[in-house]
Write a protein that holds these residues in place. Structure first.
Motif, PDB file in Angstrom:
ATOM      1  N   SER A   4       1.832  27.074   3.328  1.00  0.00           N
ATOM      2  CA  SER A   4       3.235  26.690   3.543  1.00  0.00           C
ATOM      3  C   SER A   4       3.335  25.236   4.002  1.00  0.00           C
ATOM      4  N   GLN A  40       0.401  30.226   6.494  1.00  0.00           N
ATOM      5  CA  GLN A  40       1.030  29.071   7.107  1.00  0.00           C
ATOM      6  C   GLN A  40       0.385  27.768   6.624  1.00  0.00           C
ATOM      7  N   GLN A  44       2.582  32.566  -1.639  1.00  0.00           N
ATOM      8  CA  GLN A  44       1.781  31.761  -0.707  1.00  0.00           C
ATOM      9  C   GLN A  44       0.699  32.624  -0.069  1.00  0.00           C
TER      10      GLN A  44
END
Length: 112
Positions: free
Chosen positions: A35, A32, A20
């Motif tokens: 994610s 993030q 990621q």
């Protein structure tokens, strides 16, 4: 749609061997954000989707809807009937009708 996108993004990302964090760096975003996309709690904007298709070497349909290019749309897999043809190409009636009338008049003038 979001669930398909989330699972497809993760699948394509792992096929490229990227984490990621790797994908986020390539997009100049935070890990993030990636994610949240994969969790299905957020979705990227259109510009980012286009960048994703370029990075992951896939089509937008494949990324968002998990459709591969081998899948043929249903509208193209069957033959068009007469009424569908008329519905889509109704303007051809005027073109062919005008040509037919012009030819008919020309033939009548020749034989007079």
């Amino acid at each position: 749609m979001e669930n398909q996108f989330a699972s497809q993004l993760k699948k394509l990302r792992t096929q490229h061997g990227w984490s990621q964090e790797d994908l986020a760096q390539k997009l100049f975003l935070s890990r993030q954000a990636v994610s949240r996309w994969e969790a299905g709690t957020a979705s990227p904007d259109l510009a980012t989707l286009i960048k994703l298709t370029e990075l992951l070497d896939c089509s937008l349909d494949e990324l968002v809807f998990a459709k591969t290019s081998e899948e043929e749309p249903r509208s193209q897999s069957r033959r068009m009937n007469f009424w569908e043809f008329i519905h889509l190409d109704w303007w051809l009636i005027f073109a062919f009708g005008g040509f037919f009338i012009w030819m008919l008049r020309a033939v009548v003038r020749i034989f007079q």
